[in-house]
Motif scaffolding. Sequence first.
Motif, PDB file in Angstrom:
ATOM      1  N   LEU A  69       0.828  -1.199   0.000  1.00 35.27           N
ATOM      2  CA  LEU A  69       0.000   0.000   0.000  1.00 35.27           C
ATOM      3  C   LEU A  69       0.869   1.258   0.000  1.00 35.27           C
ATOM      4  O   LEU A  69       0.620   2.203  -0.754  1.00 35.27           O
ATOM      5  N   VAL A  70       1.899   1.260   0.818  1.00 39.41           N
ATOM      6  CA  VAL A  70       2.783   2.428   0.889  1.00 39.41           C
ATOM      7  C   VAL A  70       3.595   2.566  -0.396  1.00 39.41           C
ATOM      8  O   VAL A  70       3.774   3.674  -0.921  1.00 39.41           O
ATOM      9  N   ARG A  71       4.086   1.454  -0.931  1.00 40.12           N
ATOM     10  CA  ARG A  71       4.858   1.519  -2.174  1.00 40.12           C
ATOM     11  C   ARG A  71       3.999   2.019  -3.321  1.00 40.12           C
ATOM     12  O   ARG A  71       4.447   2.822  -4.159  1.00 40.12           O
TER      13      ARG A  71
ATOM     14  N   ALA B  99       4.294   5.573  -5.707  1.00 39.45           N
ATOM     15  CA  ALA B  99       4.210   5.654  -7.167  1.00 39.45           C
ATOM     16  C   ALA B  99       3.109   6.619  -7.589  1.00 39.45           C
ATOM     17  O   ALA B  99       3.286   7.407  -8.531  1.00 39.45           O
ATOM     18  N   ARG B 100       1.974   6.584  -6.905  1.00 44.25           N
ATOM     19  CA  ARG B 100       0.869   7.500  -7.240  1.00 44.25           C
ATOM     20  C   ARG B 100       1.289   8.945  -7.027  1.00 44.25           C
ATOM     21  O   ARG B 100       0.981   9.822  -7.853  1.00 44.25           O
ATOM     22  N   ALA B 101       1.996   9.199  -5.923  1.00 44.43           N
ATOM     23  CA  ALA B 101       2.455  10.556  -5.649  1.00 44.43           C
ATOM     24  C   ALA B 101       3.418  11.038  -6.734  1.00 44.43           C
ATOM     25  O   ALA B 101       3.331  12.175  -7.204  1.00 44.43           O
ATOM     26  N   ALA B 102       4.335  10.150  -7.149  1.00 44.67           N
ATOM     27  CA  ALA B 102       5.302  10.533  -8.182  1.00 44.67           C
ATOM     28  C   ALA B 102       4.606  10.829  -9.499  1.00 44.67           C
ATOM     29  O   ALA B 102       4.958  11.795 -10.200  1.00 44.67           O
ATOM     30  N   ILE B 103       3.618  10.028  -9.856  1.00 46.39           N
ATOM     31  CA  ILE B 103       2.880  10.253 -11.100  1.00 46.39           C
ATOM     32  C   ILE B 103       2.130  11.584 -11.044  1.00 46.39           C
ATOM     33  O   ILE B 103       1.988  12.280 -12.056  1.00 46.39           O
TER      34      ILE B 103
ATOM     35  N   ASP C 245      -5.717   6.591   0.807  1.00 48.06           N
ATOM     36  CA  ASP C 245      -7.172   6.430   0.677  1.00 48.06           C
ATOM     37  C   ASP C 245      -7.551   5.943  -0.721  1.00 48.06           C
ATOM     38  O   ASP C 245      -8.396   5.050  -0.880  1.00 48.06           O
ATOM     39  N   ALA C 246      -6.946   6.548  -1.744  1.00 46.78           N
ATOM     40  CA  ALA C 246      -7.311   6.246  -3.125  1.00 46.78           C
ATOM     41  C   ALA C 246      -6.956   4.815  -3.513  1.00 46.78           C
ATOM     42  O   ALA C 246      -7.610   4.223  -4.384  1.00 46.78           O
ATOM     43  N   LEU C 247      -5.932   4.248  -2.881  1.00 44.90           N
ATOM     44  CA  LEU C 247      -5.441   2.929  -3.281  1.00 44.90           C
ATOM     45  C   LEU C 247      -5.853   1.813  -2.321  1.00 44.90           C
ATOM     46  O   LEU C 247      -5.593   0.642  -2.606  1.00 44.90           O
ATOM     47  N   ALA C 248      -6.484   2.144  -1.214  1.00 48.27           N
ATOM     48  CA  ALA C 248      -6.767   1.147  -0.184  1.00 48.27           C
ATOM     49  C   ALA C 248      -7.574  -0.033  -0.709  1.00 48.27           C
ATOM     50  O   ALA C 248      -7.217  -1.195  -0.492  1.00 48.27           O
ATOM     51  N   VAL C 249      -8.661   0.242  -1.413  1.00 48.49           N
ATOM     52  CA  VAL C 249      -9.498  -0.851  -1.917  1.00 48.49           C
ATOM     53  C   VAL C 249      -8.755  -1.670  -2.963  1.00 48.49           C
ATOM     54  O   VAL C 249      -8.765  -2.907  -2.944  1.00 48.49           O
ATOM     55  N   THR C 250      -8.078  -1.008  -3.895  1.00 46.00           N
ATOM     56  CA  THR C 250      -7.374  -1.691  -4.974  1.00 46.00           C
ATOM     57  C   THR C 250      -6.266  -2.600  -4.446  1.00 46.00           C
ATOM     58  O   THR C 250      -6.045  -3.695  -4.976  1.00 46.00           O
ATOM     59  N   VAL C 251      -5.599  -2.167  -3.388  1.00 47.63           N
ATOM     60  CA  VAL C 251      -4.460  -2.929  -2.867  1.00 47.63           C
ATOM     61  C   VAL C 251      -4.883  -3.966  -1.830  1.00 47.63           C
ATOM     62  O   VAL C 251      -4.273  -5.045  -1.743  1.00 47.63           O
TER      63      VAL C 251
END
Length: 323
Positions: free
Chosen positions: A252-254, A258-262, A274-280
Amino acid sequence: MPDDVFDDHCAAIVRSVSTVIDGKADAVRLALTVLLAEGHLLIEDVPGVGKTMLARALARSVDCSVSRIQFTPDLLPADITGVSVYNQNTRDFEFKKGPVFANIVIGDEINRASPKTQSALLECMAESSVTVDGDTYTLTSPFIVVATQNPIEMEGTYPLPEAQRDRFMARISMGYPDADAELAMLRSRELSSPLDSLTPVVTVEQLRELIAAVRRVFVSTAVEEYAVAIAQATRRDREVRVGASPRATLHLVRAAKARAAIDGRDFVLPDDIDALAVTVLAHRMIPARRTGDTAAVLSGHSIADVIERIVAETPVPVVAAAS
């Protein structure tokens, strides 16, 4: 790597994949996120919605070694990892590498193979290595598995074991295209496949530099504690029998880095978590009881509701940008 170069490479990959995948900007972005986070991606949906097309487009956008494995019920573990073959000239066994020895491995319909064959990927995905006949071989870096699967209630499929699902950083669903995207697909693919004209937009060395840049993204202690709090809450929740693993927290942190860098940031915000919690997290968790529609439970929709509730109930830290 300069920020503008990073942004240009990311935009080039997104444009390249988007020429093949119509109207699925979120899926393309998530696939890029997993790629830059050095994770493995599971694409789950009904047949014919572009799962394999997304995997192949992502692989073709990078100038690196790519292999594809078509998972079938008669596939053997040695067909994936490789096998030792006796050489009569040298009178010794030689290891013949399997298709897993590539930078990007496309596993098509992974849940059509038996659990024994699926398990051949466990060491590969967790440790980037293969052990055959007592010898361990290191896989090429970067090593990324992009697997597709049909919903497990479909005929001829085997459910992925928990250990296998936990090795995938994220699971996404393609969904059906809207009317405009489907119409555009009919017109553009009447004479040829868009994959035929797809060429690499970044080299494998540039991909390594992108991954290295993502690793350097700053994560504050507050955000780390926030991710841990969400993961711990999934293990205590009444509606969950098996919560998120420590590997899930790491992923989740990794992925958030990546999302922050993009997004052009060199630090992670709670919004990224929050945005990645469900997906991960969703595909790793098992509900405490199965109520309502079985298909919805097995595809992760019920668990998604639980995760969204946990995220909403977890106090959000106040994070300052890295200096």
